[in-house]
Every structure is written in C-alpha cells, then in structure tokens.
Scaffold this active site. Sequence first.
Site, PDB file in Angstrom:
ATOM      1  N   ASN A  24      10.420  10.300   3.997  1.00  0.00           N
ATOM      2  CA  ASN A  24      10.493  10.416   2.531  1.00  0.00           C
ATOM      3  C   ASN A  24       9.874  11.741   2.099  1.00  0.00           C
ATOM      4  OD1 ASN A  24       7.553  10.006   2.010  1.00  0.00           O
ATOM      5  ND2 ASN A  24       8.004   8.049   3.007  1.00  0.00           N
TER       6      ASN A  24
ATOM      7  N   ILE B 269       0.547  -2.210   5.464  1.00  0.00           N
ATOM      8  CA  ILE B 269      -0.796  -1.816   5.932  1.00  0.00           C
ATOM      9  C   ILE B 269      -1.870  -2.186   4.911  1.00  0.00           C
ATOM     10  CG2 ILE B 269      -2.222   0.136   6.669  1.00  0.00           C
ATOM     11  CD1 ILE B 269       0.491   1.528   7.435  1.00  0.00           C
ATOM     12  N   VAL B 270      -1.647  -1.772   3.659  1.00  0.00           N
ATOM     13  CA  VAL B 270      -2.688  -1.984   2.653  1.00  0.00           C
ATOM     14  C   VAL B 270      -2.874  -3.484   2.383  1.00  0.00           C
ATOM     15  CG1 VAL B 270      -1.327  -1.769   0.501  1.00  0.00           C
ATOM     16  CG2 VAL B 270      -3.661  -0.980   0.543  1.00  0.00           C
TER      17      VAL B 270
ATOM     18  N   LYS C  24       2.385  -5.516  -7.559  1.00  0.00           N
ATOM     19  CA  LYS C  24       1.837  -5.102  -6.250  1.00  0.00           C
ATOM     20  C   LYS C  24       0.319  -5.358  -6.191  1.00  0.00           C
ATOM     21  CE  LYS C  24       5.419  -1.744  -5.204  1.00  0.00           C
ATOM     22  NZ  LYS C  24       5.887  -0.361  -5.179  1.00  0.00           N
TER      23      LYS C  24
HETATM   24  O1  PMT Z   1       2.116  13.006  -0.831  1.00  0.00           O
HETATM   25  P1  PMT Z   1       2.449  13.670  -2.160  1.00  0.00           P
HETATM   26  O2  PMT Z   1       3.659  14.564  -2.075  1.00  0.00           O
HETATM   27  O3  PMT Z   1       1.260  14.328  -2.791  1.00  0.00           O
HETATM   28  O4  PMT Z   1       2.908  12.507  -3.169  1.00  0.00           O
HETATM   29  C1  PMT Z   1       1.987  11.552  -3.567  1.00  0.00           C
HETATM   30  C2  PMT Z   1       2.583  10.148  -3.553  1.00  0.00           C
HETATM   31  C3  PMT Z   1       3.678  10.055  -4.612  1.00  0.00           C
HETATM   32  C4  PMT Z   1       3.155   9.834  -2.157  1.00  0.00           C
HETATM   33  C5  PMT Z   1       1.411   9.161  -3.846  1.00  0.00           C
HETATM   34  O5  PMT Z   1       0.865   9.454  -5.103  1.00  0.00           O
HETATM   35  C6  PMT Z   1       1.884   7.719  -3.807  1.00  0.00           C
HETATM   36  O6  PMT Z   1       2.382   7.169  -4.755  1.00  0.00           O
HETATM   37  N1  PMT Z   1       1.706   7.059  -2.615  1.00  0.00           N
HETATM   38  C7  PMT Z   1       2.233   5.719  -2.355  1.00  0.00           C
HETATM   39  C8  PMT Z   1       3.700   5.793  -2.059  1.00  0.00           C
HETATM   40  C9  PMT Z   1       4.295   4.443  -1.730  1.00  0.00           C
HETATM   41  O7  PMT Z   1       4.691   4.237  -0.619  1.00  0.00           O
HETATM   42  O8  PMT Z   1       4.292   3.586  -2.728  1.00  0.00           O
HETATM   43  P2  PMT Z   1       4.889   2.074  -2.648  1.00  0.00           P
HETATM   44  O9  PMT Z   1       4.912   1.634  -4.047  1.00  0.00           O
HETATM   45  O10 PMT Z   1       6.155   2.084  -1.848  1.00  0.00           O
HETATM   46  O11 PMT Z   1       3.796   1.284  -1.815  1.00  0.00           O
HETATM   47  C10 PMT Z   1       2.731   0.562  -2.422  1.00  0.00           C
HETATM   48  C11 PMT Z   1       1.470   0.667  -1.605  1.00  0.00           C
HETATM   49  O12 PMT Z   1       1.651  -0.013  -0.358  1.00  0.00           O
HETATM   50  C12 PMT Z   1       1.050   2.082  -1.252  1.00  0.00           C
HETATM   51  O13 PMT Z   1      -0.349   2.160  -1.361  1.00  0.00           O
HETATM   52  C13 PMT Z   1       1.490   2.235   0.206  1.00  0.00           C
HETATM   53  O14 PMT Z   1       0.641   3.136   0.919  1.00  0.00           O
HETATM   54  C14 PMT Z   1       1.338   0.809   0.727  1.00  0.00           C
HETATM   55  N2  PMT Z   1       2.209   0.461   1.841  1.00  0.00           N
HETATM   56  C15 PMT Z   1       3.556   0.426   1.687  1.00  0.00           C
HETATM   57  C16 PMT Z   1       4.344   0.016   2.745  1.00  0.00           C
HETATM   58  C17 PMT Z   1       3.755  -0.355   3.961  1.00  0.00           C
HETATM   59  N3  PMT Z   1       4.455  -0.735   4.992  1.00  0.00           N
HETATM   60  N4  PMT Z   1       2.413  -0.303   4.073  1.00  0.00           N
HETATM   61  C18 PMT Z   1       1.648   0.098   3.049  1.00  0.00           C
HETATM   62  O15 PMT Z   1       0.409   0.142   3.175  1.00  0.00           O
END
Ligand code: PMT
Length: 395
Positions: free
Chosen positions: A203, A300-301, A330
């Site tokens: 991504n 993971i989180v 979330k």
């Molecule tokens: O890296 P940059 O270019 O500076 O951009 C920053 C960012 C946009 C990546 C950052 O600010 C951000 O939003 N990071 C989280 C991106 C994401 O994957 O969001 P999500 O809404 O899909 O996931 C929700 C949360 O679950 C996140 O904390 C993610 O790390 C976590 N997750 C998701 C999937 C997975 N399998 N394990 C996880 O821990």
Amino acid sequence: MKNVLLGVTGGIAAYKSAELIRLLRQQNYDVRVVMTDSAMEFITPLTLQALSGHAVHTKLLDASEENAMGHINLARWADILLIAPATASCIAKFAHGLADDLLSTLYLAVQCPVYIAPAMNQAMWHKTVTQENIAQLIMHQVTLIGPEAGSQACGEIGLGRMTEASDIVAALDAPEQLLLNKKILITAGPTREPLDPVRYITNRSSGKMGYALAIQAEKMGAQVTLVSGPVALEKPSNIAFISVETAAEMYTVVMQQVSEQDMMIAAAAVADYTPATVQADKIKKQGDESILALQKTQDIVASVAALKDKPFTVGFAAETKNLEHYAQEKLQRKNLDMIAANWVGQAEGGFDSALNALQVYWPEGTKNLAMCSKNELANQLLTLISERYNAKNSA
Ligand code: PMT
C-alpha cells in the site's frame, strides 16, 4: 515563531551569546537581548544588536526604552526567558527575588518558561550557597542547561563551563519529558505480501507518521522500539529498530516485543489479506483474467489489545469515508484504549504526505488535531496519549 528574551550577564562566556543569537535566529526564533552592566564589559551591545536585529536593552529606568518597550512589555512579549551566560551573582539575585536591574526585574515579571545556562569558576559553582540558589531556582520551575565540565578561562579544570550554543538551542527545542522511561512499541510503514519471487501486494504508506511518532516519543523520554515495514526512511537513532516485510513477520515481532511495554501505537498500514499461497516461480501470463486467492492476516493491534496485561493500546484508522463511524467501530471491536483516525486518498494528508490531521477517539472522548506537519502532529498525539495513559492508570 517563538520569542526568546536572552539575558546576557557578565562572564567571559558572554562572547558565546553572539553565536547563540545566530543559531536561535537560524531556528526561526525572534530574539531580543537584555545585557547587564558587567556583560557590556565583555561584549558590546552593538554586536548583539546587529545579530538579533533589535536594539539591546540595558537599563531598567531609561525613558526612551520605557516608551519603546518597557520591562513589562518585554516580559509580556517573551515566550521564553533564557539567561546565557548566567553568573553566580545573577543566579543569587533570581533565587532571592532581588530586582535591582532590568534583567532581575524581568525575571520577576515574566510568566513564560525560564532557562538558565550557568557559567562560572568551578569553585564558585560548587560553593554551597550557589548550589542552594540553584536548588531554589529548580524548585521555582527554572530549567537548568549545564554547566559543563572542562578547562576554564581561569586555567582551572572542572564543572562551570557554559553549555555550547548549539546544545542550548537543542535544550530549548526539547519537548517536555512526558514519556520519561515509558516503554513504547510503535509499528510503522506498509507490509509487503509476496505473490511470487518478483511480485508483492502493498500500500501507499511511507512510514512518515510512525517514524515521526517514534522520534518524538524518544525526545519525550520514552524507550522506543520501532517495528517497521519496508520504507525509504533513515533508521532513527537511539531507538531499538526491527525491520520486517510481511504482516505475519510484523505480528511475530510485535508479539515477541509486547511484554513489558507500557504503550503500543499501531501506525503501520498492515495488509488485511495476504496471498493464500506464494508461488515458488514467477506466475506466467495466462488468459485475459486471473483470480487471486487471498487469506486474512492476523490483526496485530487487536491481538495486543486482547492480552491479559495489555499495554495502553492505540490504533490508527485510515478511511476514505465515514471516518467517525469506522473509527468508533474499530475502537470497540479491537478493544483499543484510543484510535487516531485519518482521511486517506485526499489531496493533502494521510499516506506519504508530510502533513496530516487526526480525529482521535477514546471511550470517554474525542479530540481534533488539525492539519500540520507529521512531526508536530506526533507531538500533539503523544501528549494526548500521555494524558489518557495517566488518567487510566490513576483511575
Ligand atoms: O505511513 P505514512 O505515509 O506516513 O501514512 C500514515 C498512515 C496513513 C499509514 C497512518 O496515519 C495510518 O492511518 N495508519 C494505519 C493504516 C491502517 O492500516 O489503517 P486500518 O484502518 O486499515 O487499520 C486499523 C488499525 O489496525 C491500524 O492501527 C493498523 O495498524 C491495525 N492493523 C490492521 C490490520 C492488521 N492485520 N493488523 C493491524 O494491527
């Protein structure tokens, strides 16, 4: 731009104030200088006027200066009062509230943070009364910068040299130690999910947001472990660093590192799905369509937040619509202590941009952090995290 009121007192280190003013202006501080009578024996006001770009203030009762900017106006103007060098005599005056010249009067009049960089002979520094005065000033929330050990102008060796100008500027820039000795695990960047030896799914995450958090947390006194997906950023110094590629590797490393952490911040953009099989050889072109079988990765989180002794767990939410709805969902589903939601796929902010804005949610509240640099945003988010962490742990 921040306003620094620089007090220069009479010691041989007064010559270093010239360099200090130059460096402060380089960092975009507006600097106004106040000199004591004895400081002017060591360096001329004209030099410091030329460097600061403002007339130097020297007299408490000067009709012309009083009209232009009296001591109360100067005190109101200042965002920071810095005394460098600070002699034993000036420290003693401050400690006892003596206001018999412009600088000591200003010390009483300012309401901004005060920093002093002492400079004196080592025996004078060690004298009990000086140490008592210093202790008094620290009790009054004055921040001490230095002094340093080394050879002194008087020929003696010991503690009493004024801190170098560059280190004084760095000390002014240092954020409050809100996370002192806290252990923080931070994930950053994208993951890369291989399809075959030459292709992968990933991504647009650059890692900038997660790295800014890691760097700022370290500056706030935290012991940081950064788990990073593949990015083009330099590895930050003073931070334990583990590089990973896939979501599965990130999961394994995080679960190994998570015990004993006080906080976890998941800024990584982790793949939700990974190819069901990784082909040993390059996939050959066949027909007009190809269907890819994917399987879910481990969250993971959410796995961290499900632990019995979970750290204070902060997730991110990257959304292109319904920001609040998805972020709140979330926050609850993953059992997080806080979630920082950001818009992605917009002209400004989100993935790869140097800027970002966040809407932060926790079970009892929300806060908007407006668009600014990711470094500044990291500062604001970490300050909020430390507040919520303290609130949770004192409840
Ligand atoms: O890296 P940059 O270019 O500076 O951009 C920053 C960012 C946009 C990546 C950052 O600010 C951000 O939003 N990071 C989280 C991106 C994401 O994957 O969001 P999500 O809404 O899909 O996931 C929700 C949360 O679950 C996140 O904390 C993610 O790390 C976590 N997750 C998701 C999937 C997975 N399998 N394990 C996880 O821990």
